[in-house]
Design an enzyme around this catalytic site. Structure first.
Site, short mmCIF file in Angstrom:
data_model
loop_
_atom_site.label_atom_id
_atom_site.label_comp_id
_atom_site.label_asym_id
_atom_site.label_seq_id
_atom_site.Cartn_x
_atom_site.Cartn_y
_atom_site.Cartn_z
N LYS A 200 0.87 -1.18 0.00
CA LYS A 200 0.00 0.00 0.00
C LYS A 200 0.90 1.23 0.00
O LYS A 200 1.68 1.45 0.93
CB LYS A 200 -0.90 0.00 1.23
CG LYS A 200 -1.73 1.27 1.33
CD LYS A 200 -2.78 1.18 2.42
CE LYS A 200 -3.56 2.48 2.50
NZ LYS A 200 -4.60 2.43 3.54
N LYS A 253 -2.09 -1.48 -3.90
CA LYS A 253 -2.96 -0.31 -3.85
C LYS A 253 -2.14 0.95 -3.96
O LYS A 253 -1.16 1.06 -3.22
CB LYS A 253 -3.71 -0.35 -2.52
CG LYS A 253 -4.58 0.83 -2.25
CD LYS A 253 -5.20 0.70 -0.88
CE LYS A 253 -6.02 1.93 -0.60
NZ LYS A 253 -6.55 1.93 0.74
C1 PBG Z 1 -7.04 3.81 5.32
C2 PBG Z 1 -7.53 3.57 3.95
C3 PBG Z 1 -7.37 4.47 2.89
C4 PBG Z 1 -7.99 3.91 1.78
C5 PBG Z 1 -8.53 2.68 2.17
N1 PBG Z 1 -8.21 2.47 3.53
C6 PBG Z 1 -6.80 5.83 2.84
C7 PBG Z 1 -5.51 6.11 3.45
O1 PBG Z 1 -4.65 5.25 3.63
O2 PBG Z 1 -5.35 7.28 3.81
C8 PBG Z 1 -8.06 4.60 0.45
C9 PBG Z 1 -9.02 4.09 -0.55
C10 PBG Z 1 -9.31 5.01 -1.66
O3 PBG Z 1 -8.66 6.05 -1.87
O4 PBG Z 1 -10.25 4.69 -2.40
N2 PBG Z 1 -6.85 2.76 6.17
#
Ligand code: PBG
Length: 328
Positions: A200, A253
């Site tokens: 991520k 991601k």
């Molecule tokens: C946070 C989380 C995020 C997303 C999913 N879970 C955002 C972040 O890490 O700030 C982002 C998903 C998206 O942008 O569609 N645990």
């Protein structure tokens, strides 16, 4: 000109193209991310036009429609009332909290739907970080790893007890997959799967999502735990750790700007691989289509096909329902 090789022969009709096609999208490829809140009414999300914060009732109805279109799975993201957000994120482990209630309602109404919950503290934490924050004298917050992992284990247990089929740690703390695995096993939840957010990235494409949950970090950023967008070898290192720690599925991601990472992890692991087409990717397509600059339906399917062709088995997308309808 004497051409024996004419690749165009395999493109000469729609039927021949279908025979030569290497990648086919299906509604069963998708996981549908759903936002929910503790209110009576459904509410559209200003930062993500076309997306909704559902009431519990609306959530069950929307998930039912998606499931009827062949989508096997939803993942839940709660918008928590700001009064319940605290530095210790206590609401994240409340068995009567919004997510456990939603899981129970979904599993009761739609037993064959796979329900994934998000394991991370950002929707619950007044700091807007995925973990617990300590402040030194200079007021710069540090996100604690091991203390956070303890809370994540309790959060995962709370979701498992409510009936979640799978938990998805999206926090990027070290060691959380192994810790969650052993917490679940000790509590008799050997059957609950872990979908790990393996690679991520600290991405600017998450902005609209943070608007949807009002979960943007209050100060600083998430670069001390989410990955540097410049790195790919590090994704393989994270993969090895997740495999050792017992992840059942892994995730990359965002998806579109990281197709090389999807392809690299595909080669490295036999595990099912998911990719998340995140809020910023969704909005690029939505906004260009709204302006009349792109053919929305065609670009949605092409973007999802590209993610699958790169090697993803499972795609999380806000377009899941629309795409499933187009594929029917
Ligand atoms: C946070 C989380 C995020 C997303 C999913 N879970 C955002 C972040 O890490 O700030 C982002 C998903 C998206 O942008 O569609 N645990």
């Amino acid at each position: 000109m004497n051409l024996y090789q004419r690749p165009r022969r395999n493109r000469k009709s729609s039927a021949v193209r279908a025979m030569a096609r290497e990648t086919v999208l299906s509604p069963s490829d998708f996981v549908y991310p759903l936002f929910l809140h503790d209110r009576e009414d459904n509410e559209s999300i200003p930062s993500m036009p076309g997306c909704t914060r559902w009431s519990l009732e609306g959530l069950v109805e929307e998930a039912g429609e998606a499931h009827a279109l062949g989508i096997p799975c939803v993942i839940l993201f709660p918008a928590i009332d700001s009064a319940l957000k605290t530095p210790e994120a206590e609401e994240s482990v409340n068995p009567e909290g919004l997510v456990p209630r939603a899981v129970r309602a979904l599993k009761a109404a739609l037993p064959s739907l796979v329900v994934i919950t998000d394991v991370a503290l950002d929707p619950y934490n007044s700091d807007g970080q995925d973990g617990l924050v300590v402040r030194g004298e200079d007021e710069v917050g540090e996100v604690l790893n091991d203390e956070t992992v303890e809370v994540l284990c309790r959060q995962a247990l709370c979701h498992a007890e409510a009936g979640a089929d799978m938990v998805g740690p999206s926090d990027m703390m070290d060691g959380r997959v192994g810790a969650i695995r052993s917490a679940l096993d000790h509590a008799g939840h050997e059957g609950v799967s872990i979908l790990s957010y393996t690679a991520k990235y600290a991405s600017s494409y998450y902005g609209p999502f943070r608007g949807a949950l009002d979960s943007a970090p209050k100060d600083g950023d998430k670069k001390s735990y989410q990955m540097d967008p410049a790195n790919i070898r590090e994704a393989i290192r994270e993969l090895r750790l997740d495999e050792e720690e017992g992840a059942d599925m892994i995730m990359v991601k965002p998806a579109g700007p990281y197709l090389d990472v999807i392809a690299a992890l595909r080669k490295e692991t036999p595990l099912p691989l998911a990719a998340y087409q995140v809020s910023g990717e969704y909005l690029m397509i939505k906004s260009a289509s709204a302006a009349g600059w792109l053919d929305e339906k065609a670009v949605i399917l092409e973007s999802l096909l590209g993610i699958k062709r790169a090697g993803a088995d499972v795609i999380l997308s806000y377009f899941a329902k629309e795409a499933a309808r187009d594929l029917a």
